[in-house]
Design an enzyme around this catalytic site. Structure first.
Site, mmCIF file in Angstrom:
data_model
loop_
_atom_site.group_PDB
_atom_site.id
_atom_site.type_symbol
_atom_site.label_atom_id
_atom_site.label_comp_id
_atom_site.label_asym_id
_atom_site.label_seq_id
_atom_site.Cartn_x
_atom_site.Cartn_y
_atom_site.Cartn_z
ATOM 1 N N ASP A 98 -6.387 10.751 -0.156
ATOM 2 C CA ASP A 98 -7.497 10.642 -0.948
ATOM 3 C C ASP A 98 -9.042 10.976 0.098
ATOM 4 O O ASP A 98 -9.014 10.185 0.969
ATOM 5 C CB ASP A 98 -7.913 9.457 -1.871
ATOM 6 C CG ASP A 98 -8.919 9.745 -2.749
ATOM 7 O OD1 ASP A 98 -9.727 10.633 -2.851
ATOM 8 O OD2 ASP A 98 -8.716 9.172 -3.929
ATOM 9 N N HIS A 100 -12.059 11.432 -1.403
ATOM 10 C CA HIS A 100 -13.264 11.179 -2.191
ATOM 11 C C HIS A 100 -14.075 10.129 -1.249
ATOM 12 O O HIS A 100 -13.541 8.806 -1.117
ATOM 13 C CB HIS A 100 -13.138 10.745 -3.566
ATOM 14 C CG HIS A 100 -12.792 12.016 -4.224
ATOM 15 N ND1 HIS A 100 -11.300 12.397 -4.132
ATOM 16 C CD2 HIS A 100 -13.250 12.962 -4.801
ATOM 17 C CE1 HIS A 100 -10.981 13.317 -4.953
ATOM 18 N NE2 HIS A 100 -12.143 13.840 -5.173
ATOM 19 N N SER A 151 -4.060 7.729 -6.211
ATOM 20 C CA SER A 151 -4.575 6.547 -5.281
ATOM 21 C C SER A 151 -4.439 5.267 -5.829
ATOM 22 O O SER A 151 -4.567 4.383 -5.160
ATOM 23 C CB SER A 151 -6.059 6.887 -5.018
ATOM 24 O OG SER A 151 -6.410 8.115 -4.665
HETATM 25 CO CO1 B1M Z 1 -12.400 15.491 -6.645
HETATM 26 N N1 B1M Z 1 -11.331 14.979 -8.157
HETATM 27 N N2 B1M Z 1 -10.669 16.391 -5.873
HETATM 28 N N3 B1M Z 1 -13.432 16.298 -5.163
HETATM 29 N N4 B1M Z 1 -14.226 14.982 -7.597
HETATM 30 C C1 B1M Z 1 -12.161 14.241 -9.130
HETATM 31 C C2 B1M Z 1 -12.131 12.628 -9.009
HETATM 32 C C3 B1M Z 1 -11.914 14.470 -10.544
HETATM 33 C C4 B1M Z 1 -11.980 13.500 -11.710
HETATM 34 C C5 B1M Z 1 -12.050 15.850 -10.987
HETATM 35 C C6 B1M Z 1 -11.772 16.410 -12.586
HETATM 36 O O1 B1M Z 1 -10.655 16.940 -12.410
HETATM 37 N N5 B1M Z 1 -12.187 16.106 -13.428
HETATM 38 C C7 B1M Z 1 -10.134 14.762 -10.208
HETATM 39 C C8 B1M Z 1 -9.056 13.632 -10.352
HETATM 40 C C9 B1M Z 1 -7.970 13.808 -11.042
HETATM 41 C C10 B1M Z 1 -7.123 12.738 -11.142
HETATM 42 O O2 B1M Z 1 -6.711 12.397 -10.174
HETATM 43 N N6 B1M Z 1 -7.390 11.782 -11.975
HETATM 44 C C11 B1M Z 1 -10.270 15.464 -8.717
HETATM 45 C C12 B1M Z 1 -9.540 16.308 -8.139
HETATM 46 C C13 B1M Z 1 -8.192 16.927 -8.752
HETATM 47 C C14 B1M Z 1 -9.592 16.637 -6.966
HETATM 48 C C15 B1M Z 1 -8.697 17.558 -6.164
HETATM 49 C C16 B1M Z 1 -7.081 17.236 -5.979
HETATM 50 C C17 B1M Z 1 -8.835 19.057 -6.376
HETATM 51 C C18 B1M Z 1 -7.908 20.109 -5.586
HETATM 52 O O3 B1M Z 1 -8.148 20.087 -4.526
HETATM 53 N N7 B1M Z 1 -7.417 20.709 -6.414
HETATM 54 C C19 B1M Z 1 -9.209 17.199 -4.437
HETATM 55 C C20 B1M Z 1 -8.446 16.023 -3.722
HETATM 56 C C21 B1M Z 1 -8.465 16.054 -2.472
HETATM 57 C C22 B1M Z 1 -7.691 14.755 -1.993
HETATM 58 O O4 B1M Z 1 -8.359 13.899 -2.260
HETATM 59 N N8 B1M Z 1 -6.589 14.804 -1.504
HETATM 60 C C23 B1M Z 1 -10.679 17.001 -4.736
HETATM 61 C C24 B1M Z 1 -11.543 17.194 -3.903
HETATM 62 C C25 B1M Z 1 -13.011 17.089 -4.201
HETATM 63 C C26 B1M Z 1 -14.008 17.506 -3.225
HETATM 64 C C27 B1M Z 1 -13.653 17.288 -1.713
HETATM 65 C C28 B1M Z 1 -14.351 18.786 -3.776
HETATM 66 C C29 B1M Z 1 -15.293 16.416 -3.533
HETATM 67 C C30 B1M Z 1 -15.150 15.115 -2.783
HETATM 68 C C31 B1M Z 1 -16.171 15.144 -1.754
HETATM 69 C C32 B1M Z 1 -16.464 13.792 -1.108
HETATM 70 O O5 B1M Z 1 -16.273 12.902 -1.717
HETATM 71 N N9 B1M Z 1 -16.676 13.808 0.439
HETATM 72 C C33 B1M Z 1 -14.643 16.010 -5.066
HETATM 73 C C34 B1M Z 1 -15.620 15.653 -6.005
HETATM 74 C C35 B1M Z 1 -16.971 15.572 -5.592
HETATM 75 C C36 B1M Z 1 -15.092 15.106 -7.211
HETATM 76 C C37 B1M Z 1 -15.957 14.331 -8.367
HETATM 77 C C38 B1M Z 1 -16.692 15.830 -9.151
HETATM 78 C C39 B1M Z 1 -17.120 13.529 -8.426
HETATM 79 C C40 B1M Z 1 -16.601 12.242 -7.328
HETATM 80 C C41 B1M Z 1 -17.872 11.638 -6.961
HETATM 81 O O6 B1M Z 1 -18.270 11.763 -5.855
HETATM 82 N N10 B1M Z 1 -18.571 10.922 -7.892
HETATM 83 C C42 B1M Z 1 -15.001 13.621 -9.397
HETATM 84 C C43 B1M Z 1 -15.157 13.990 -10.815
HETATM 85 C C44 B1M Z 1 -15.764 12.609 -11.337
HETATM 86 O O7 B1M Z 1 -15.873 11.602 -10.646
HETATM 87 N N11 B1M Z 1 -16.706 12.823 -12.258
HETATM 88 C C45 B1M Z 1 -13.695 14.297 -8.855
HETATM 89 C C46 B1M Z 1 -19.821 10.164 -7.460
HETATM 90 C C47 B1M Z 1 -19.509 8.796 -6.939
HETATM 91 C C48 B1M Z 1 -20.714 7.887 -6.617
HETATM 92 O O8 B1M Z 1 -18.833 8.004 -7.874
HETATM 93 O O9 B1M Z 1 -16.718 7.835 -6.165
HETATM 94 O O10 B1M Z 1 -16.377 7.171 -8.686
HETATM 95 P P1 B1M Z 1 -17.255 7.111 -7.246
HETATM 96 O O11 B1M Z 1 -17.689 5.735 -7.303
HETATM 97 C C49 B1M Z 1 -18.357 5.033 -8.063
HETATM 98 C C50 B1M Z 1 -17.151 3.922 -8.697
HETATM 99 O O12 B1M Z 1 -15.875 4.610 -8.883
HETATM 100 C C51 B1M Z 1 -17.391 2.713 -7.637
HETATM 101 O O13 B1M Z 1 -18.615 2.627 -7.520
HETATM 102 C C52 B1M Z 1 -19.335 3.808 -7.542
HETATM 103 C C53 B1M Z 1 -20.328 3.666 -8.241
HETATM 104 O O14 B1M Z 1 -21.362 3.013 -8.000
HETATM 105 N N12 B1M Z 1 -16.324 2.692 -6.410
HETATM 106 C C54 B1M Z 1 -16.214 1.518 -5.991
HETATM 107 C C55 B1M Z 1 -15.614 3.592 -5.937
HETATM 108 N N13 B1M Z 1 -14.994 3.166 -4.765
HETATM 109 C C56 B1M Z 1 -15.360 1.873 -4.897
HETATM 110 C C57 B1M Z 1 -14.880 0.974 -4.084
HETATM 111 C C58 B1M Z 1 -15.344 -0.324 -4.267
HETATM 112 C C59 B1M Z 1 -15.999 -0.709 -5.509
HETATM 113 C C60 B1M Z 1 -16.630 0.243 -6.192
HETATM 114 O O15 B1M Z 1 -15.036 -1.604 -3.561
HETATM 115 C C61 B1M Z 1 -14.381 -1.430 -2.364
#
Ligand code: B1M
Length: 213
Positions: A98, A100, A151
């Site tokens: 992963d 992200h 993940s």
């Molecule tokens: Co990706 N991605 N992505 N992506 N991406 C998602 C997660 C997805 C839901 C989008 C979608 O399809 N709607 C989907 C996942 C599907 C699934 O499995 N359920 C997805 C996919 C499919 C993919 C790829 C497979 C796409 C592809 O290549 N075909 C690929 C995967 C690559 C891989 O990981 N091997 C991929 C790639 C990417 C980018 C690289 C382009 C980019 C990431 C850049 C980066 O992180 N440096 C990206 C992005 C930006 C997203 C979305 C749009 C946004 C994620 C984000 O940063 N959110 C995402 C859709 C979405 O979430 N709406 C999506 C903002 C961030 C602050 O929130 O990380 O959730 P988040 O963290 C939150 C909580 O979750 C929590 O606290 C935070 C808030 O305070 N939290 C924790 C997280 N970690 C924590 C740990 C803790 C405590 C809390 O304690 C240890």
């Protein structure tokens, strides 16, 4: 457009044109974390939705991630530094497979602003690397992040490997594909120490504080 909508738009459009003056404007009335959790996160959710609908390609999502990262970096110095005493050491990692890391890095900022020494191991961290780092660094806690459905499964494997390595330090998990139920039934059941689920970064801090006491 109103300020909040403009902020969300920068993320959706992956554009930084005008971003920093608008963030500065937003800081006059809002707490930096509320700006992240509010309009910026709203933009990110929209990006996720558009990507899901095939209306955005990965390269565009990457641009959005850049805007989010630049915003968080800009806001970081304005976030409250609550504590100077060291509360404990925590290893943070995005799990194997992963990439992200925006959420994980937000957790790092919030924990380190609140007295934790954070060692951020980065992305795609395999269990072996995590276990080795646990032995080297002797942290009080491990934090795992992961956004993909696979993940969540990887966290189960990581917990199993940690148990096999005789580790039982607390694990904090977070990320969109996880739930408290999955954490309890599937991850904690494979591990000897406590495993807790944080819904967001602030909740991660609360749980870390609780685990330390
Ligand atoms: Co990706 N991605 N992505 N992506 N991406 C998602 C997660 C997805 C839901 C989008 C979608 O399809 N709607 C989907 C996942 C599907 C699934 O499995 N359920 C997805 C996919 C499919 C993919 C790829 C497979 C796409 C592809 O290549 N075909 C690929 C995967 C690559 C891989 O990981 N091997 C991929 C790639 C990417 C980018 C690289 C382009 C980019 C990431 C850049 C980066 O992180 N440096 C990206 C992005 C930006 C997203 C979305 C749009 C946004 C994620 C984000 O940063 N959110 C995402 C859709 C979405 O979430 N709406 C999506 C903002 C961030 C602050 O929130 O990380 O959730 P988040 O963290 C939150 C909580 O979750 C929590 O606290 C935070 C808030 O305070 N939290 C924790 C997280 N970690 C924590 C740990 C803790 C405590 C809390 O304690 C240890």
């Amino acid at each position: 457009l109103p300020l909040e909508e403009r902020l969300a738009r920068y993320v959706v459009e992956g554009s930084k044109d005008g971003l920093f003056p608008d963030l500065e404007e937003a800081l006059k009335k809002n707490d930096p974390l509320d700006i992240i959790n509010g309009p910026l996160m709203k933009g990110m959710d929209e990006v996720g939705r558009l990507f899901n609908d095939n209306q955005l390609i990965v390269a565009e999502v990457l641009q959005s991630a850049e805007v989010m990262k630049a915003s968080v970096a800009f806001l970081k110095p304005y976030m409250e530094q609550k504590s100077t005493e060291t509360k404990g050491k925590i290893l943070l990692a995005t799990v194997k497979g992963d990439v992200h890391d925006i959420g994980k890095n937000l957790v790092e900022i919030i924990l380190s602003n609140n007295g934790y020494e954070v060692i951020n191991l980065g992305i795609k961290v395999p269990p072996e690397q995590l276990i080795e780092a646990c032995r080297r660094e002797r942290p009080h806690m491990v934090g795992l992040s992961g956004l993909l459905v696979k993940s969540a499964q990887q966290m189960v494997l990581t917990a199993q490997d940690m148990k096999e390595a005789d580790l039982d330090l607390p694990i904090l998990v977070g990320g969109a594909a996880l739930t408290r139920k999955f954490t309890h039934n599937r991850i904690a059941s494979q591990y000897d120490g406590p495993v807790v689920y944080a819904k967001d970064a602030m909740n991660g801090l609360e749980l870390a504080n609780r685990l330390q006491n």
